[in-house]
Write a protein that holds these residues in place. Structure first.
Motif, PDB file in Angstrom:
ATOM      1  N   ARG A 274     -11.507  -1.825  -0.607  1.00 12.95           N
ATOM      2  CA  ARG A 274     -11.690  -0.374  -0.726  1.00 12.95           C
ATOM      3  C   ARG A 274     -12.983   0.026  -1.430  1.00 12.95           C
ATOM      4  NH1 ARG A 274      -6.893   1.306  -5.016  1.00 12.95           N
ATOM      5  NH2 ARG A 274      -7.559  -0.040  -6.708  1.00 12.95           N
ATOM      6  N   LYS A 275     -13.518  -0.870  -2.257  1.00 15.05           N
ATOM      7  CA  LYS A 275     -14.759  -0.554  -2.989  1.00 15.05           C
ATOM      8  C   LYS A 275     -15.968  -1.149  -2.247  1.00 15.05           C
ATOM      9  CE  LYS A 275     -13.160   0.575  -7.468  1.00 15.05           C
ATOM     10  NZ  LYS A 275     -12.330  -0.229  -8.354  1.00 15.05           N
TER      11      LYS A 275
ATOM     12  N   LEU B  57       0.814  -1.212   0.000  1.00 19.19           N
ATOM     13  CA  LEU B  57       0.000   0.000   0.000  1.00 19.19           C
ATOM     14  C   LEU B  57       0.847   1.262   0.000  1.00 19.19           C
ATOM     15  CD1 LEU B  57      -2.664  -1.085   2.650  1.00 19.19           C
ATOM     16  CD2 LEU B  57      -3.008  -0.873   0.183  1.00 19.19           C
TER      17      LEU B  57
ATOM     18  N   GLN C 117      -0.830  -8.589 -17.678  1.00 19.26           N
ATOM     19  CA  GLN C 117      -0.295  -8.205 -16.360  1.00 19.26           C
ATOM     20  C   GLN C 117       1.234  -8.129 -16.350  1.00 19.26           C
ATOM     21  OE1 GLN C 117      -2.108 -10.436 -12.957  1.00 19.26           O
ATOM     22  NE2 GLN C 117      -3.126 -11.479 -14.617  1.00 19.26           N
TER      23      GLN C 117
ATOM     24  N   GLU D  57      -8.795 -15.832  -2.081  1.00 20.65           N
ATOM     25  CA  GLU D  57      -8.095 -17.104  -1.839  1.00 20.65           C
ATOM     26  C   GLU D  57      -7.308 -17.061  -0.544  1.00 20.65           C
ATOM     27  OE1 GLU D  57      -6.998 -19.429  -5.948  1.00 20.65           O
ATOM     28  OE2 GLU D  57      -5.384 -18.582  -4.768  1.00 20.65           O
TER      29      GLU D  57
ATOM     30  N   GLY E   2      -9.642  -7.040  -2.958  1.00 20.64           N
ATOM     31  CA  GLY E   2     -10.976  -7.547  -3.265  1.00 20.64           C
ATOM     32  C   GLY E   2     -10.998  -8.456  -4.475  1.00 20.64           C
ATOM     33  N   GLY E   3      -9.805  -8.891  -4.911  1.00 22.16           N
ATOM     34  CA  GLY E   3      -9.724  -9.748  -6.081  1.00 22.16           C
ATOM     35  C   GLY E   3      -9.662 -11.227  -5.717  1.00 22.16           C
ATOM     36  N   ASP E   4      -9.391 -12.050  -6.709  1.00 27.23           N
ATOM     37  CA  ASP E   4      -9.325 -13.497  -6.469  1.00 27.23           C
ATOM     38  C   ASP E   4      -8.221 -13.863  -5.485  1.00 27.23           C
ATOM     39  OD1 ASP E   4     -11.405 -14.735  -7.941  1.00 27.23           O
ATOM     40  OD2 ASP E   4     -10.390 -14.175  -9.775  1.00 27.23           O
ATOM     41  N   THR E   5      -7.076 -13.183  -5.601  1.00 23.71           N
ATOM     42  CA  THR E   5      -5.986 -13.507  -4.679  1.00 23.71           C
ATOM     43  C   THR E   5      -6.407 -13.219  -3.243  1.00 23.71           C
ATOM     44  OG1 THR E   5      -4.362 -12.950  -6.364  1.00 23.71           O
ATOM     45  CG2 THR E   5      -3.558 -13.035  -4.117  1.00 23.71           C
TER      46      THR E   5
ATOM     47  N   ARG F  56     -14.128  -7.663  -6.518  1.00 20.09           N
ATOM     48  CA  ARG F  56     -13.961  -7.862  -7.961  1.00 20.09           C
ATOM     49  C   ARG F  56     -13.638  -9.325  -8.300  1.00 20.09           C
ATOM     50  NH1 ARG F  56      -8.826  -5.493 -11.037  1.00 20.09           N
ATOM     51  NH2 ARG F  56      -9.282  -3.519 -10.025  1.00 20.09           N
TER      52      ARG F  56
ATOM     53  N   ILE G 260      -3.029  -7.305  -3.008  1.00 20.84           N
ATOM     54  CA  ILE G 260      -3.516  -6.308  -3.970  1.00 20.84           C
ATOM     55  C   ILE G 260      -2.777  -6.441  -5.306  1.00 20.84           C
ATOM     56  CG2 ILE G 260      -4.304  -4.705  -2.189  1.00 20.84           C
ATOM     57  CD1 ILE G 260      -1.763  -3.059  -2.677  1.00 20.84           C
TER      58      ILE G 260
HETATM   59  P1  NDP Z   1      -6.578  -7.993  -8.963  1.00 19.88           P
HETATM   60  O1  NDP Z   1      -5.924  -6.903  -9.724  1.00 19.88           O
HETATM   61  O2  NDP Z   1      -7.651  -8.778  -9.614  1.00 19.88           O
HETATM   62  O3  NDP Z   1      -7.218  -7.408  -7.624  1.00 19.88           O
HETATM   63  C1  NDP Z   1      -6.498  -6.535  -6.831  1.00 19.88           C
HETATM   64  C2  NDP Z   1      -7.400  -6.115  -5.710  1.00 19.88           C
HETATM   65  O4  NDP Z   1      -6.650  -5.278  -4.853  1.00 19.88           O
HETATM   66  C3  NDP Z   1      -8.611  -5.311  -6.175  1.00 19.88           C
HETATM   67  O5  NDP Z   1      -9.721  -5.596  -5.380  1.00 19.88           O
HETATM   68  C4  NDP Z   1      -8.155  -3.872  -5.962  1.00 19.88           C
HETATM   69  O6  NDP Z   1      -9.200  -3.006  -5.673  1.00 19.88           O
HETATM   70  C5  NDP Z   1      -7.307  -4.048  -4.718  1.00 19.88           C
HETATM   71  N1  NDP Z   1      -6.341  -2.982  -4.621  1.00 19.88           N
HETATM   72  C6  NDP Z   1      -5.394  -2.633  -5.529  1.00 19.88           C
HETATM   73  N2  NDP Z   1      -4.675  -1.601  -5.067  1.00 19.88           N
HETATM   74  C7  NDP Z   1      -5.184  -1.320  -3.835  1.00 19.88           C
HETATM   75  C8  NDP Z   1      -4.880  -0.338  -2.871  1.00 19.88           C
HETATM   76  N3  NDP Z   1      -3.896   0.529  -3.047  1.00 19.88           N
HETATM   77  N4  NDP Z   1      -5.619  -0.308  -1.733  1.00 19.88           N
HETATM   78  C9  NDP Z   1      -6.610  -1.179  -1.533  1.00 19.88           C
HETATM   79  N5  NDP Z   1      -6.963  -2.135  -2.416  1.00 19.88           N
HETATM   80  C10 NDP Z   1      -6.250  -2.197  -3.553  1.00 19.88           C
HETATM   81  O7  NDP Z   1      -5.350  -8.886  -8.447  1.00 19.88           O
HETATM   82  P2  NDP Z   1      -5.370 -10.415  -7.972  1.00 19.88           P
HETATM   83  O8  NDP Z   1      -3.978 -10.684  -7.523  1.00 19.88           O
HETATM   84  O9  NDP Z   1      -6.452 -10.671  -7.034  1.00 19.88           O
HETATM   85  O10 NDP Z   1      -5.637 -11.206  -9.292  1.00 19.88           O
HETATM   86  C11 NDP Z   1      -4.801 -11.046 -10.440  1.00 19.88           C
HETATM   87  C12 NDP Z   1      -5.320 -11.953 -11.556  1.00 19.88           C
HETATM   88  O11 NDP Z   1      -5.077 -13.320 -11.214  1.00 19.88           O
HETATM   89  C13 NDP Z   1      -6.820 -11.792 -11.755  1.00 19.88           C
HETATM   90  O12 NDP Z   1      -7.090 -11.919 -13.123  1.00 19.88           O
HETATM   91  C14 NDP Z   1      -7.394 -12.951 -11.004  1.00 19.88           C
HETATM   92  O13 NDP Z   1      -8.648 -13.368 -11.493  1.00 19.88           O
HETATM   93  C15 NDP Z   1      -6.320 -14.017 -11.211  1.00 19.88           C
HETATM   94  N6  NDP Z   1      -6.332 -14.982 -10.123  1.00 19.88           N
HETATM   95  C16 NDP Z   1      -7.010 -16.127 -10.311  1.00 19.88           C
HETATM   96  C17 NDP Z   1      -7.080 -17.061  -9.320  1.00 19.88           C
HETATM   97  C18 NDP Z   1      -7.848 -18.292  -9.581  1.00 19.88           C
HETATM   98  O14 NDP Z   1      -8.423 -18.411 -10.620  1.00 19.88           O
HETATM   99  N7  NDP Z   1      -7.899 -19.223  -8.652  1.00 19.88           N
HETATM  100  C19 NDP Z   1      -6.412 -16.881  -8.037  1.00 19.88           C
HETATM  101  C20 NDP Z   1      -5.739 -15.624  -7.922  1.00 19.88           C
HETATM  102  C21 NDP Z   1      -5.715 -14.720  -8.938  1.00 19.88           C
HETATM  103  P3  NDP Z   1     -10.209  -2.459  -6.797  1.00 19.88           P
HETATM  104  O15 NDP Z   1     -11.141  -3.586  -7.091  1.00 19.88           O
HETATM  105  O16 NDP Z   1     -10.831  -1.318  -6.126  1.00 19.88           O
HETATM  106  O17 NDP Z   1      -9.351  -2.079  -7.969  1.00 19.88           O
END
Ligand code: NDP
Length: 309
Positions: free
Chosen positions: A175-176, A118, A258, A158, A152-155, A180, A240
């Protein structure tokens, strides 16, 4: 100009394993350590899931063991950062710190990935003392404790689910006002009894005496109902996203959106002949020391095959 048969870039488990195999195959590899000698693993506290260490091992010890093993068979290990490459020619040209230029018949890219943080001053202060970017690596140390995961993502989902199996309580700081992550991950997180999702929260700072004991958050920053919230936690996990360290190679080596280097499935082969990618720089999914080591082994075997051809 210096010429090498096999140049390895990066000093994590992928780089060192490639070096062990390449040196045993008489490729006389030269390995550049990069900005973080020992790689990402050195940011964790203890490694307990790498086979061969039944009592666990300190990451620095493990990386030093790998380094000595590579040196034993003749790998030349140098400190230095590769800042520029030209893979359009054969042999490949590589620049270290922009000045020193060398040529290589084969290049193994094992530059890893860097977890995003962060950017809070307290994250640095507590790194390795409650702050982590890898639940699989460090979650075990928080058994029956309370932790927070940011993202809030998949990672993040998980990691939160993994930790919910170990910890008493897991906060998911998002944060949202929504996640996602994929639907299925969202469902699992919502159904986990010990995960509490804190939507529309951002972290202001971490608190604690010498280790993480809490976090100050802000709810709906800038809105009329903005308020500060404090949570008591023992661990703070960042989820994140990661930056694969591939920028230097992007003009030549194919990457996904990415930035992860695209390899032929199940192999370390990139789109450039004689250039191989191993470890986290080409792995958005597993990101484990053991999987990185395995891919380093494959890269060295492929480099040897390429040189024989
Ligand atoms: P993502 O980019 O998908 O998600 C990042 C998350 O972190 C979002 O919710 C984002 O918020 C939040 N974020 C980013 N910056 C900040 C910040 N400064 N402060 C607070 N929150 C923040 O990354 P992931 O690593 O989760 O995933 C990457 C890719 O890998 C994706 O395509 C995912 O689907 C894939 N993946 C697949 C898996 C599986 O299939 N089992 C497992 C893990 C990953 P915001 O939404 O507001 O942008």
């Amino acid at each position: 100009m210096e010429h090498v048969k096999c140049l390895i870039i990066g000093s994590g488990p992928a780089g060192y394993t490639a070096a062990i195999y390449a040196s045993r195959a008489n490729l006389s590899p030269v390995l550049y350590e990069g900005p973080q000698a020992g790689g990402q693993l050195t940011t964790t506290t203890e490694v307990e899931n790498f086979p061969g260490y039944p009592d666990g091992v300190e990451p620095f010890q493990m990386m030093d063991d790998m380094r000595r093993q590579a040196e034993r068979f003749g790998t030349e290990i140098r400190s230095g950062i590769v800042t520029k490459v030209d893979f359009s020619v054969s042999p490949k040209h590589v620049w270290v710190e922009d000045t020193e230029e060398l040529t290589a018949d084969t290049v193994i890219i094992a530059t890893g990935a860097s977890a995003k943080y962060l950017g809070l001053p307290s994250e640095k202060e507590y790194k390795g003392r409650g702050v982590s970017a890898c639940a699989t690596c460090d979650g075990f140390f928080y058994r029956k404790k309370t932790v927070a995961v940011v993202g809030g993502g998949d990672t993040a989902c998980e990691e939160a689910l993994y930790l919910s199996g170990l910890c008493q309580k897991v906060y998911l700081i998002v944060r949202k006002p929504y996640l996602r992550a994929s639907e299925i991950m969202q469902k699992r997180v919502r159904e986990a009894e010990n995960i509490e999702i804190l939507f529309e929260h951002n972290t202001l700072q971490l608190t604690g005496e010498g280790k993480v004991e809490g976090a100050d958050l802000v709810f709906r920053k800038g809105e009329a109902d903005e308020r500060q919230v404090h949570i008591d936690i023992n661990g703070f996990f960042l989820a994140i996203g990661h930056h694969p360290n591939s920028d230097v190679f992007k003009d030549y080596v194919q990457t996904d959106e990415q930035g992860y280097i695209i390899t032929q499935p199940g192999t370390p082969l990139t789109n450039v002949e004689g250039v191989f990618a191993a470890g986290d720089v080409a792995d958005p999914h597993y990101r484990q020391a053991i999987t990185a080591a395995a891919s380093g082994c494959k890269a060295a075997i492929e480099a040897e095959k390429y040189l024989k051809r």
